[in-house]
Design an enzyme around this catalytic site. Structure first.
Site, PDB file in Angstrom:
ATOM      1  N   CYS A 111      -1.960  -0.792   7.369  1.00  0.00           N
ATOM      2  CA  CYS A 111      -1.174   0.443   7.305  1.00  0.00           C
ATOM      3  C   CYS A 111      -1.337   1.258   8.582  1.00  0.00           C
ATOM      4  CB  CYS A 111      -1.569   1.272   6.083  1.00  0.00           C
ATOM      5  SG  CYS A 111      -1.052   0.502   4.543  1.00  0.00           S
ATOM      6  N   CYS A 119      -5.902   1.458   5.523  1.00  0.00           N
ATOM      7  CA  CYS A 119      -6.439   0.170   5.972  1.00  0.00           C
ATOM      8  C   CYS A 119      -5.857  -0.166   7.353  1.00  0.00           C
ATOM      9  CB  CYS A 119      -6.091  -0.928   4.962  1.00  0.00           C
ATOM     10  SG  CYS A 119      -4.366  -1.445   5.046  1.00  0.00           S
ATOM     11  N   GLU A 165       0.832   3.953   1.751  1.00  0.00           N
ATOM     12  CA  GLU A 165       1.269   4.460   3.052  1.00  0.00           C
ATOM     13  C   GLU A 165       2.479   3.668   3.548  1.00  0.00           C
ATOM     14  OE1 GLU A 165      -1.726   3.379   2.061  1.00  0.00           O
ATOM     15  OE2 GLU A 165      -3.287   4.051   3.433  1.00  0.00           O
ATOM     16  N   HIS A 202       0.829  -1.205   0.000  1.00  0.00           N
ATOM     17  CA  HIS A 202       0.000   0.000   0.000  1.00  0.00           C
ATOM     18  C   HIS A 202       0.869   1.263   0.000  1.00  0.00           C
ATOM     19  CE1 HIS A 202      -3.909  -2.092   1.543  1.00  0.00           C
ATOM     20  NE2 HIS A 202      -3.319  -2.747   0.545  1.00  0.00           N
TER      21      HIS A 202
END
Ligand SMILES: Nc1ccn([C@H]2C[C@H](O)[C@@H](COP(=O)(O)O)O2)c(=O)n1
Ligand SMILES: [Zn+2]
Length: 160
Positions: free
Chosen positions: A107, A104, A80, A78
């Protein structure tokens, strides 16, 4: 002569960088970008959702459906997490994260553990899902502040 007055704000600048980063993503469905900023407005790191180094964009799956081994979710990092992992300096303590989609739960754990104190997000299209609710629960417990970026409708054009 007076200074220009129509310069972009810090929030527009950093969310703009996050949006530009998202444009590097090869994910056909959801492109996410992130930008981490210090307390004194210095960009520390950036990221977008994509495959780990060495995993070919052309060979690994991008579909959402099918067996876990055959869809994208096992393989994509992801935005992040990429921004956190891309950071080559010391600590991200007290920094701020600009991200184009609400983080999410996975993260969220990395955000908390890395010391990021504020999350500014643009979209929250998965609001209400267990993952997003868990992120909010962890952010609330850990004292990570989060707020939605207010789209001002400002259009910024770049000719490249
Ligand atoms: N905060 C987020 C949420 C999702 N992503 C990535 C992970 C996938 O590449 C994509 C989500 O795919 P979808 O289920 O919408 O097809 O976005 C992220 O980087 N950061
Ligand atoms: Zn995530």
């Amino acid at each position: 002569m007076n200074k220009r007055e129509d310069y972009i704000s810090w929030d527009e600048y950093f969310m703009g960088v996050a949006m530009l980063s998202a444009m590097r993503s090869k994910d056909p469905n959801t492109q996410v970008g992130a930008c981490i900023v210090s307390e004194d407005h210095k960009i520390l790191s950036m990221g977008y959702n994509g495959l780990p180094v060495g995993c070919s964009d052309d060979e690994f799956p991008w579909n959402r459906e099918g067996e876990p081994y055959d869809n994208k979710y096992f393989y994509t990092t992801h935005s992040e997490l990429n921004a956190i992992l891309n950071y080559r300096g010391g600590s991200l303590e007290d920094s701020r994260l600009y991200v184009t989609l609400f983080p999410c739960n996975e993260c969220a754990k990395a955000i908390i553990q890395s010391g990021i104190r504020t999350v500014v997000y643009a979209d929250n299209k998965y609001a209400g899902t267990p993952s997003v609710r868990a992120s909010q629960r962890m952010f609330d417990a850990a004292g990570v502040r989060y707020y939605q970026y207010q789209m001002g409708g400002r259009k910024i054009e770049l000719e490249l």
